[in-house]
Design an enzyme around this catalytic site. Structure first.
Site, PDB file in Angstrom:
ATOM      1  N   VAL A 143     -41.963 -26.693  -8.569  1.00 15.07           N
ATOM      2  CA  VAL A 143     -42.488 -27.837  -7.809  1.00 15.07           C
ATOM      3  C   VAL A 143     -41.280 -28.738  -7.543  1.00 15.07           C
ATOM      4  O   VAL A 143     -40.580 -29.139  -8.476  1.00 15.07           O
ATOM      5  CB  VAL A 143     -43.575 -28.592  -8.605  1.00 15.07           C
ATOM      6  CG1 VAL A 143     -44.030 -29.829  -7.837  1.00 15.07           C
ATOM      7  CG2 VAL A 143     -44.765 -27.683  -8.887  1.00 15.07           C
ATOM      8  N   ASP A 278     -58.420 -26.294 -16.474  1.00 14.72           N
ATOM      9  CA  ASP A 278     -57.064 -26.273 -17.042  1.00 14.72           C
ATOM     10  C   ASP A 278     -56.606 -27.673 -17.451  1.00 14.72           C
ATOM     11  O   ASP A 278     -55.473 -28.066 -17.183  1.00 14.72           O
ATOM     12  CB  ASP A 278     -56.087 -25.642 -16.041  1.00 14.72           C
ATOM     13  CG  ASP A 278     -54.821 -25.134 -16.735  1.00 14.72           C
ATOM     14  OD1 ASP A 278     -54.832 -24.979 -17.977  1.00 14.72           O
ATOM     15  OD2 ASP A 278     -53.822 -24.887 -16.046  1.00 14.72           O
TER      16      ASP A 278
HETATM   17  N1  LIG Z   1     -48.056 -34.000  -7.091  1.00 12.32           N
HETATM   18  C1  LIG Z   1     -47.113 -33.955  -8.016  1.00 12.32           C
HETATM   19  N2  LIG Z   1     -46.270 -34.990  -8.199  1.00 12.32           N
HETATM   20  C2  LIG Z   1     -45.313 -34.944  -9.138  1.00 12.32           C
HETATM   21  N3  LIG Z   1     -45.109 -33.878  -9.947  1.00 12.32           N
HETATM   22  C3  LIG Z   1     -45.905 -32.816  -9.808  1.00 12.32           C
HETATM   23  C4  LIG Z   1     -46.946 -32.787  -8.838  1.00 12.32           C
HETATM   24  N4  LIG Z   1     -47.579 -31.598  -8.945  1.00 12.32           N
HETATM   25  C5  LIG Z   1     -46.970 -30.928  -9.928  1.00 12.32           C
HETATM   26  N5  LIG Z   1     -45.955 -31.633 -10.455  1.00 12.32           N
HETATM   27  C6  LIG Z   1     -45.067 -31.231 -11.556  1.00 12.32           C
HETATM   28  O1  LIG Z   1     -44.864 -29.829 -11.533  1.00 12.32           O
HETATM   29  C7  LIG Z   1     -45.420 -29.234 -12.715  1.00 12.32           C
HETATM   30  C8  LIG Z   1     -45.990 -27.881 -12.395  1.00 12.32           C
HETATM   31  O2  LIG Z   1     -47.015 -28.038 -11.426  1.00 12.32           O
HETATM   32  P1  LIG Z   1     -48.355 -27.197 -11.507  1.00 12.32           P
HETATM   33  O3  LIG Z   1     -48.956 -27.372 -12.863  1.00 12.32           O
HETATM   34  O4  LIG Z   1     -49.194 -27.531 -10.339  1.00 12.32           O
HETATM   35  O5  LIG Z   1     -47.754 -25.734 -11.373  1.00 12.32           O
HETATM   36  P2  LIG Z   1     -48.329 -24.390 -11.930  1.00 12.32           P
HETATM   37  O6  LIG Z   1     -47.511 -23.327 -11.305  1.00 12.32           O
HETATM   38  O7  LIG Z   1     -49.779 -24.297 -11.706  1.00 12.32           O
HETATM   39  O8  LIG Z   1     -48.031 -24.581 -13.463  1.00 12.32           O
HETATM   40  P3  LIG Z   1     -48.628 -23.763 -14.699  1.00 12.32           P
HETATM   41  O9  LIG Z   1     -48.344 -22.342 -14.452  1.00 12.32           O
HETATM   42  O10 LIG Z   1     -47.870 -24.339 -15.880  1.00 12.32           O
HETATM   43  O11 LIG Z   1     -50.088 -24.089 -14.744  1.00 12.32           O
HETATM   44  C9  LIG Z   1     -46.439 -30.251 -13.210  1.00 12.32           C
HETATM   45  O12 LIG Z   1     -46.702 -30.095 -14.572  1.00 12.32           O
HETATM   46  C10 LIG Z   1     -45.737 -31.563 -12.870  1.00 12.32           C
HETATM   47  O13 LIG Z   1     -44.735 -31.874 -13.794  1.00 12.32           O
END
Ligand SMILES: Nc1ncnc2c1ncn2[C@@H]1O[C@H](COP(=O)(O)OP(=O)(O)OP(=O)(O)O)[C@@H](O)[C@H]1O
Length: 527
Positions: A143, A278
């Site tokens: 991200v 989650d």
């Molecule tokens: N809108 C946002 N603004 C700021 N930071 C964000 C945002 N969305 C995500 N992040 C950051 O990026 C990280 C990872 O995002 P996200 O949990 O959506 O990814 P993921 O691939 O689904 O992660 P996981 O596999 O761990 O569930 C978040 O924990 C946060 O720190």
């Protein structure tokens, strides 16, 4: 997730260990082994319904080095959590099995093409956005904090690698950890891809359909040859995980405030037929004013109809079966492969509250089998520290019930309906063991919450949250772990090519319909 203190302790020298496990009650709760053998450990009786306050929480920040050991869940629990042998009940390909054996998914990638914008005419692409730094990393990609080259507006860009979705390691993991269940391998393969695609689309679809002050906003989504991109509202205050690492634990007033904001978001999702699935500190972000915003809808699920499910209905067609989530925060019914409904989110809320108050979730372990063993062995439920107020103990006990039938059905007992004569109040005493029928929003821990203001979004606009993140420059992402902000992002931009040159999948249509653009008024409203 998060933090297995047991493991960390192994790594410490014996001397360190002795220093660390001091002979006070507070520290014993951080050592499961020690704690479980301690016959003097205090278990909070479930019958407690007397809501007197004694604000005697043990010092929050006096935790010594403990909180610095907090570990991210995703470090060792990449979803989906594995299905325990012989608990797979349905072999319907492509989605969570509904109880009646019919795939009643309301949204599939195919269905979504109708709400899709014409991808060839898509106005946004990767090169419209300049990368600023990495904010986080998930199972399928990074991200990034990005800046719109034209408007200079900041967004959080969630990238999902198509290859990771198409060829996920979860099958390999599954084989490794679930060797007993060989007969299911081929199903895992087909179901796995289909489910991963469905979840990818579900995140984009759910976020594009909902609008709530405590839920992250989606502005654009698009894809190219190698990745899918979600352009989200940038939430600059960082993860609750980050702040918990800094603070160790939080005081009850702060926890009650976050509990109210999270509940408000969960309740809203449930009324829209969405199960979040989650809830964990990494997915709770703080905005500039210190209000909590839920992100990461990658495991969320929209049920067949846009209404709440009824846990008490044995014919409930909206029951889900997929074993996914983060084991430490997952409801027992999910970990056991049993049918579950949106009520699982309230159990996860109990785990999160416990984590904020105690410094770790109620049950920890390296995989879901360890955790489920602990849940099963612990007949009376998790050990709730004596130093919490009666109100908080009562809340935790009500949410952390192993059996769904005994757990507080928060959606049913949310609030007094307008015009109803519902006399259920917080003061009504409950018989020990009886199912809770008092109203959630009237619980003693929420006595300082103005639910009307909160639910309308006014509270978020007019007041500051209990932790106001220090932000000197939005682009610095000061409230995000340097583990991420120091990462390189160059390669994330190097491999982008136009959509139809899909070298990864040979079936470019698999992601067709992913692109989206929020309406002009929506974009204006939030910028
Ligand atoms: N809108 C946002 N603004 C700021 N930071 C964000 C945002 N969305 C995500 N992040 C950051 O990026 C990280 C990872 O995002 P996200 O949990 O959506 O990814 P993921 O691939 O689904 O992660 P996981 O596999 O761990 O569930 C978040 O924990 C946060 O720190």
């Amino acid at each position: 997730m998060i933090f297995s203190l047991d493991e960390e302790l192994h790594r410490m020298s014996l001397d360190d260990k002795k220093n660390y496990i001091k002979a006070d009650y507070h520290t014993t709760i951080y050592d499961d082994t020690n704690h479980e053998q301690d016959s003097s450990a205090i278990i909070c009786e479930d019958s407690s319904n007397h809501l007197s306050v004694h604000s005697n929480a043990i010092p929050l920040n006096g935790m010594g080095p403990t909180h610095k050991m907090r570990r991210r869940s995703s470090a060792y629990s990449k979803f989906p959590v594995l299905t325990p042998p012989n608990t797979r009940r349905f072999s319907i390909t492509g989605s969570d099995a509904m109880a009646n054996g019919i795939n009643r998914l309301s949204m599939t990638p195919q269905d979504m093409t109708s709400s899709n914008i014409n991808e060839n005419e898509l106005s946004r692409n990767l090169h419209d956005f300049k990368p600023v730094r990495v904010l986080g990393q998930g199972a399928y990609g990074k991200v990034l904090l990005v800046k719109d080259r034209k408007t200079c507006k900041l967004y959080a860009m969630k990238q999902l690698q198509k290859a990771e979705i198409l060829i996920s390691s979860t099958v390999a993991d599954s084989k490794k950890e679930d060797e007993e269940d060989e007969s299911c391998e081929s199903n895992d393969n087909d179901d796995g891809l289909s489910k991963r695609l469905e979840r990818t689309f579900a995140e984009r679809s759910i976020l594009s359909e909902i609008e709530h002050p405590n839920i992250v906003k989606l502005f654009y989504s698009f894809h190219d040859n190698s990745k899918l991109y979600l352009l989200l509202q940038y939430i600059p205050g960082g993860e609750l995980f980050y702040h918990l690492k800094e603070h160790g634990t939080l005081d009850e007033t702060t926890v009650s405030f976050y509990a109210a904001e999270i509940s408000c978001a969960l309740r809203f999702l449930h009324t829209k037929g969405v199960v979040y699935r989650d809830l964990k500190p990494e997915n709770c972000l703080l905005n500039q004013r210190g209000h909590l915003v839920l992100t990461d809808f990658g495991l969320s699920k929209k049920s067949a109809n846009d209404s709440m499910t009824n846990e008490e209905d044995p014919e409930n067609v909206n029951a889900l079966y997929s074993i996914i989530g983060t084991p430490e925060y997952c409801a027992p019914e999910i970990l056991l492969g049993q049918a579950y409904t949106q009520n699982c989110d309230w159990y996860s809320l109990g785990c999160l509250l416990y984590d904020m108050l105690v410094g770790k979730p109620p049950y920890t372990g390296n995989n879901h089998k360890v955790i489920i063993n602990k849940i099963q062995q612990n007949k009376q439920g998790p050990k709730i520290p004596f130093y919490l107020s009666e109100g908080m103990k009562d809340m935790l006990n009500a949410l952390l019930k192993k059996e769904i039938s005994k757990r507080w059905n928060v959606d049913k007992y949310w609030a007094k309906e307008a015009g109803s004569n519902n006399k259920t109040t917080k003061s009504r005493k409950r018989k020990s063991g009886s199912v809770r029928t008092s109203l959630f929003t009237e619980h003693f821990i929420f006595r300082k919450i103005d639910w009307k203001l909160l639910e309308s979004g006014q509270l978020q606009k007019t007041t500051l949250g209990p932790i106001v993140p220090v932000i000197t420059d939005l682009e610095l992402a000061e409230n995000f772990d340097t583990e991420f902000t120091s990462m390189s992002y160059e390669e994330n931009y190097a491999d982008s090519k136009p959509i139809n040159i899909n070298v990864v999948s040979k079936s470019p249509d698999m992601f067709k319909g992913f692109s989206y653009k929020a309406s002009g008024s929506y974009l204006e409203k939030y910028f």
